[in-house]
Design an enzyme around this catalytic site. Structure first.
Site, PDB file in Angstrom:
ATOM      1  N   PHE A   1       5.231   0.131   7.006  1.00  0.00           N
ATOM      2  CA  PHE A   1       6.126  -1.017   6.880  1.00  0.00           C
ATOM      3  C   PHE A   1       6.635  -1.138   5.443  1.00  0.00           C
ATOM      4  O   PHE A   1       7.796  -1.461   5.209  1.00  0.00           O
ATOM      5  CB  PHE A   1       5.406  -2.302   7.321  1.00  0.00           C
ATOM      6  N   CYS A   2       5.741  -0.853   4.487  1.00  0.00           N
ATOM      7  CA  CYS A   2       6.153  -0.878   3.076  1.00  0.00           C
ATOM      8  C   CYS A   2       7.160   0.245   2.824  1.00  0.00           C
ATOM      9  O   CYS A   2       8.124   0.070   2.067  1.00  0.00           O
ATOM     10  CB  CYS A   2       4.942  -0.680   2.157  1.00  0.00           C
TER      11      CYS A   2
ATOM     12  N   TYR B   1       0.900  -1.152   0.000  1.00  0.00           N
ATOM     13  CA  TYR B   1       0.000   0.000   0.000  1.00  0.00           C
ATOM     14  C   TYR B   1       0.936   1.199   0.000  1.00  0.00           C
ATOM     15  O   TYR B   1       1.888   1.241   0.791  1.00  0.00           O
ATOM     16  CB  TYR B   1      -0.854   0.087   1.270  1.00  0.00           C
TER      17      TYR B   1
ATOM     18  N   CYS C   1       1.621   2.609   3.496  1.00  0.00           N
ATOM     19  CA  CYS C   1       1.887   1.719   4.641  1.00  0.00           C
ATOM     20  C   CYS C   1       3.293   1.966   5.194  1.00  0.00           C
ATOM     21  O   CYS C   1       4.271   1.945   4.451  1.00  0.00           O
ATOM     22  CB  CYS C   1       1.729   0.274   4.148  1.00  0.00           C
TER      23      CYS C   1
END
Ligand SMILES: N[C@@H](CCC(=O)N[C@@H](CS)C(=O)NCC(=O)O)C(=O)O
Length: 322
Positions: free
Chosen positions: A102-103, A97, A100
């Site tokens: 974490f991304c 995403y 996001c």
């Protein structure tokens, strides 16, 4: 899960304008016109000349960046003395995403190491793009077909392949680096949602970004923008309680100052060069930097100078547009 729940899942993953999104030279320009590259890209080529070959896995590209920059690409050492064992993936795909955190940790790592990657934006409502995987979260990274999941595991695996000679345990500052990597996942990410959904207008600003950059159908986009913003406004109040936050901005400014203190006057936590903790903090903050919360954070804390150094060190996105 109903749609509102799904939107809140997405909303937790959130951020703002990703500075790396939508920019970046084509890989062909990186190869053919190195002298025309901006300062960031030029300095990246000098630091990671071997990474240029990551986009073009040709033996002839195992060159010294300095020589390449001065137009002497043919007069090159066979081996990069700094990184003798090369990590040259042909095909790296990030399922993500856009907002996001974490991304964005993974993206900051890939950008810094100039590893070219394609992005598949996952639809958070039906997740059809990752149906092939048992893992139901993002990020998922495939490296020449090998699946990697969980941002920290992905980064550790890639780091090990880039620096097979280094082990986090054995480097002198390993403990400090690991401590702050844990702080990002266990503290910093939890401070973000209460801030970016703090008020109705901030929630709409955040969802405006998410719905513009995410993978939504037209109807989903309309529902997500207003439905998601409203849902996350309320959910963020719950998250605030769960993480014992009383004043959102105070928590954000506190986290920023905690990080500045951790630097102890050094350019980066890693010293003269960013380490994995620098990249993780930067990655998580990058999507919110241009939202109201990120602007306030830079205005009211001392994090701005480090952030700007990180922007320069990470340079342009190494995302490959397809
Ligand atoms: N520990 C994981 C956390 C990943 C995570 O929670 N990702 C969220 C998006 S930010 C997710 O995919 N949630 C499930 C969903 O969207 O259904 C990591 O570091 O990668």
């Amino acid at each position: 899960m109903n749609k509102v729940n799904k939107l809140t899942v997405l909303g937790r993953a959130v951020g703002g304008r990703a500075s790396a999104a939508g920019i970046g030279l084509t890989t062909q320009r990186r190869l053919l016109q190195p002298a025309m590259l901006g300062l960031n890209s030029a300095s990246k080529l000098q630091r990671f000349p071997h990474k240029l070959a990551g986009h073009f896995p040709l033996p002839a590209l195992a060159v010294s960046g300095t020589r390449l920059l001065s137009g002497l690409a043919q007069d090159v050492p066979a081996e990069d003395p700094v990184h003798p064992k090369k990590f040259l993936p042909n095909d790296v795909v990030l399922y993500q995403y856009e907002a996001c955190p974490f991304c964005n940790k993974v993206k900051a790592f890939l950008d810094y190491y100039d590893i070219g990657y394609k992005v598949v934006e996952v639809n958070p409502i039906n997740k059809k793009e990752i149906k092939w995987s048992q893992y139901k979260k993002v990020p998922i990274l495939t490296v020449d077909g090998e699946q990697m999941v969980d941002s920290s595991d992905i980064i550790n695996k890639l780091f090990q392949r880039i620096h097979p000679e280094k082990y986090l345990d054995s480097v002198p500052d390993g403990d400090e680096e690991r401590k702050w990597l844990g702080w990002v996942d266990n503290h910093l990410v939890h401070v973000l949602s209460p801030n970016i959904y703090r008020s109705a207008s901030e929630a709409i600003e955040s969802f405006d970004y998410i719905t513009t950059h995410g993978n939504f159908s037209f109807t989903e986009r309309i529902i997500a923008k207003y439905g998601g913003a409203a849902a996350m406004y309320f959910v963020s109040k719950k998250l605030k309680k769960r993480h014992s936050i009383t004043d959102e901005r105070a928590a954000l400014y506190g986290a920023a100052e905690t990080w500045v203190d951790a630097l102890k006057g050094r350019k980066f936590l890693g010293g003269l060069e960013p380490n994995l903790a620098d990249l993780a903090v930067f990655g998580v903050l990058r999507p919110i930097r241009h939202l109201k919360s990120g602007r306030d954070m830079v205005e009211h804390t001392g994090i701005g100078e480090w952030y700007s150094r990180m922007e320069a060190a990470v340079g342009e996105s190494s995302r490959i547009k397809v």
